[in-house]
Each structure stands twice: as structure tokens, then as C-alpha cells.
Write an enzyme that holds these catalytic residues in place. Structure first.
Site, PDB file in Angstrom:
ATOM      1  N   ASP A  35       3.225   1.978   3.862  1.00 49.57           N
ATOM      2  CA  ASP A  35       4.145   1.317   2.943  1.00 49.57           C
ATOM      3  C   ASP A  35       5.520   1.279   3.609  1.00 49.57           C
ATOM      4  OD1 ASP A  35       5.877   0.521   0.934  1.00 49.57           O
ATOM      5  OD2 ASP A  35       4.953   1.783  -0.622  1.00 49.57           O
ATOM      6  N   GLU A 127       9.837  12.901  -1.305  1.00 48.73           N
ATOM      7  CA  GLU A 127       9.282  11.655  -1.854  1.00 48.73           C
ATOM      8  C   GLU A 127       8.360  12.086  -2.980  1.00 48.73           C
ATOM      9  OE1 GLU A 127       7.109   9.491  -3.250  1.00 48.73           O
ATOM     10  OE2 GLU A 127       6.016   8.877  -1.429  1.00 48.73           O
ATOM     11  N   GLU A 136       2.369  12.513 -12.051  1.00 48.09           N
ATOM     12  CA  GLU A 136       2.194  13.660 -11.146  1.00 48.09           C
ATOM     13  C   GLU A 136       3.247  14.739 -11.367  1.00 48.09           C
ATOM     14  OE1 GLU A 136       2.066  12.137  -7.152  1.00 48.09           O
ATOM     15  OE2 GLU A 136      -0.031  11.558  -7.314  1.00 48.09           O
ATOM     16  N   HIS A 286       3.274   0.592  -2.527  1.00 49.87           N
ATOM     17  CA  HIS A 286       1.990   1.162  -2.958  1.00 49.87           C
ATOM     18  C   HIS A 286       2.040   1.646  -4.407  1.00 49.87           C
ATOM     19  CE1 HIS A 286       3.920   5.062  -2.143  1.00 49.87           C
ATOM     20  NE2 HIS A 286       2.936   5.624  -2.812  1.00 49.87           N
TER      21      HIS A 286
END
Length: 349
Positions: A35, A127, A136, A286
Site C-alpha cells: 500500500d 501504524e 482492532e 488497503h
């Protein structure tokens, strides 16, 4: 919450194991490195902050293959602690040695909540973003690291995030539904009674992660939340909410909302920050966009006002999975609401 039946919430250790196990395969790392919007923006941001990084100590939260840690060394970091909980850490060690950076990068296997560092850090890089930004819930780990290890006045990359919503019209949904009316013309068998069943399956309560084309977006985006990583708390992330209002571009049927995010990095030598955007109006990443299908479409014309409130919170099944509740009004239609979730891990082995 719209579920067929309430499922047992996964205990935290199982949630964490399933989450970290998902990063042990090469596919997800290939997708992230490939990406170029993601990886290229991070490299530009880190090198652009070299004055703040040079000679300093950096913590990379969720280091993965170690690529951000290596960018920090390229920016002049004196020491980088690359914290990674899953087995990809073994590959990171090999990559770091291959790039002759083992004297400056120390890979530490474990979660940031359990490891110990020998010193405070000047910079945190991570990230951490998931689908719809908070899926998440890795941001919680970044905030933990900030509160425990970051020196006063330290730098966080990225340091700001924003969430956006817009109404959309997905023609594929309508094509799939009306397919059942066309079967008779093709095969001489009337299957139109499948429409209601198909609609229930397609217009469900799942958060669908798909690329959205610009042509399907029906208004300018409305920002409904903003996070300052220097000050936001984990408690605030338990229910992130905000109002939105937008006006439709033209005549169409609104059958979904799409949600996306941006994160920003400070640019010391420029007046504006560097922005990593997952907007459908920008090059695809992505993360794509989170699509929320409504129970039924609502027609709009030019300048029809769409208003509402978005709430984001951990799902009932797993704290690491995000749920999105939308209260909305389209034009003169009465206020409606729907709750969406990303399918949980409880069905996985």
C-alpha cells in the site's frame, strides 16, 4: 444491536490471541507494505520530522516487519525500540540485520502493555489504524505507551485522526436484488419470492469493507469526530460520537452510508500537516471504506439534507471489534437508526 442471537463475549486473552495470530501470515504484511499511500506517507512523514528524531529515542508500537523503525533510523534516530507481540518479530530481526541497523534497533517481543523499556522515549511512531479507524483497538496500546513511556513534549506520529461519513448509492445492491425478478425471463421459472430473503441477507447489519467509487458518493463528506493523540483517552474511545449534516448532490436512492478516516502528521517546514487519507475521493488504500447498508433505500433530490449522529464503540462480542450506530434522517423522512458490526472472531478456530 441487530443480531440473530446474542453471542458470548470472547475473553480478552482469546481476543488478543486471535488478533495477533492474524499478523503471523505474510499476506497481511505484503498488503500493508504494498500500500504505497500508507507506506510512502509514513516514510515521508518520518523523514520530514528528522529534526525532532535525530539523536533521539523512538518507540515503534506494533512494529510488524520493522519498516517504520528503519525509516526512523534513516531519519537519524539514536535508538529505536521496536515492540511487536506476534511471531513476525522474528522476521523483523532478520530484516533489520539485513539492513545493518541491528545496533540501533532493538526488537522487543511482547505487547507494549507488558514489556519494559530501559528508558523513556522522545518519539512514538505507530501504524495503528484499522477498518473504520478503530477496528482492532490498537490505538489503546499507543495511548498506553504515550502515558507510560513518552517524555513530556514528545512527538507522536501520526498525532491526529478524523472520521468522515457520507450517504451513498450502491448500484450493485439493487442489481443483486432485482436479479431475482429476471430469472423468469432467462429460465422460465419465477423466483421473485427470493427478493425479501435476498434483501434481508444483503441489507444486513455487517460493516462491509469495500472500495467505494466517487460516482456512488452522494454528498460532500461530513466530519463527525476528531482525535488528538496527544490528549485523547482510552475512556473517550469507549464511545466516540459526533453529529453530521450533508446535502445530496442530485437525484438518487440512498441505500448506504460510507465511513472513512484520515490521519495527520506534523510538517515542521510546511504550514499544513501531511495527511494520509482513506477517502473514496483519494487513491485507494488497503483500508478501503466501511460501508453501512440501510434496511431500505430512501430517494433524494438535489440538496436533500441528510442529518444524524454516529456512535462508535467496541462490539458486544469482542473489545477489539468495532460497532457503529447511526441515527439518521433523510429529507422529510422520520428519524431512523441502525447498528452495524464487523463480523466477530468467535466462529473462528
Amino acid at each position: 444491536m441487530s443480531h440473530a442471537g446474542k453471542k458470548r463475549k470472547l475473553d480478552k486473552s482469546r481476543q488478543d490471541r486471535l488478533y495477533f495470530d492474524s499478523y503471523t501470515d505474510v499476506t497481511i504484511h505484503e498488503e500493508m507494505i504494498a500500500d504505497h499511500v500508507r507506506t510512502g506517507t509514513y516514510r515521508t512523514a518520518i523523514l520530514g520530522n528528522s529534526e525532532a528524531i535525530r539523536g533521539k529515542v523512538v518507540l515503534d508500537v506494533g512494529a510488524g516487519t520493522g519498516v517504520l523503525s528503519m525509516f526512523c533510523v534513516q531519519a537519524g534516530a539514536r535508538k529505536v525500540y521496536a515492540v511487536e507481540a506476534c511471531s513476525i518479530a522474528e522476521q523483523a530481526v532478520k530484516i533489520i540485520r539485513q539492513n545493518n541497523m541491528q545496533d540501533k534497533i532493538e526488537v522487543i517481543r511482547g505487547t507494549v502493555e507488558t514489556v519494559e523499556l530501559p528508558e523513556a522515549v522522545d518519539v512514538i511512531v505507530s501504524e495503528w489504524m484499522g477498518y473504520a479507524l478503530l477496528h482492532e483497538s490498537m490505538l489503546n496500546s499507543v495511548l498506553y505507551a504515550r502515558d507510560k513511556w513518552l517524555s513530556p513534549g514528545g512527538l507522536i506520529l501520526p498525532n491526529k485522526a478524523e472520521l468522515y461519513i457520507a450517504p451513498m448509492s450502491d448500484p450493485v445492491v439493487e442489481e443483486r436484488l432485482y436479479f431475482w425478478y429476471n430469472v423468469k425471463d432467462q429460465y422460465g421459472v419465477d423466483m421473485s419470492s427470493m427478493y425479501d430473503f435476498a434483501e434481508k441477507c444483503i441489507r444486513n447489519s455487517d460493516i462491509i469493507v469495500n472500495p467505494v467509487t466517487v460516482e456512488d458518493v452522494l454528498s460532500h463528506p461530513a466530519r463527525f469526530a476528531e482525535l488528538d493523540l496527544n490528549s485523547v483517552t482510552t475512556e473517550e474511545l469507549r464511545e466516540l460520537k459526533g453529529q453530521f449534516q450533508c446535502s445530496s448532490f442530485g437525484c438518487a436512492a440512498v441505500n448506504a452510508f460510507c465511513v472513512w478516516f484520515t490521519v495527520s502528521f506534523p510538517c515542521p517546514d510546511k504550514p499544513q500537516p501531511l495527511v494520509l487519507s482513506t477517502s473514496p475521493f483519494k487513491p485507494e488504500t488497503h483500508w478501503r471504506q466501511a460501508v453501512l447498508y440501510l434496511d431500505r433505500p430512501e430517494d433524494v433530490v438535489q440538496d436533500t439534507v441528510v442529518t444524524g449522529e454516529v456512535k462508535m464503540f467496541p462490539s458486544e462480542e469482542s473489545d477489539r471489534h468495532i460497532s457503529i450506530h447511526v441515527d439518521y434522517s433523510i429529507g422529510e423522512q422520520k428519524r431512523q437508526s441502525k447498528t452495524f458490526s464487523i463480523p466477530d472472531w468467535s466462529s473462528e478456530s
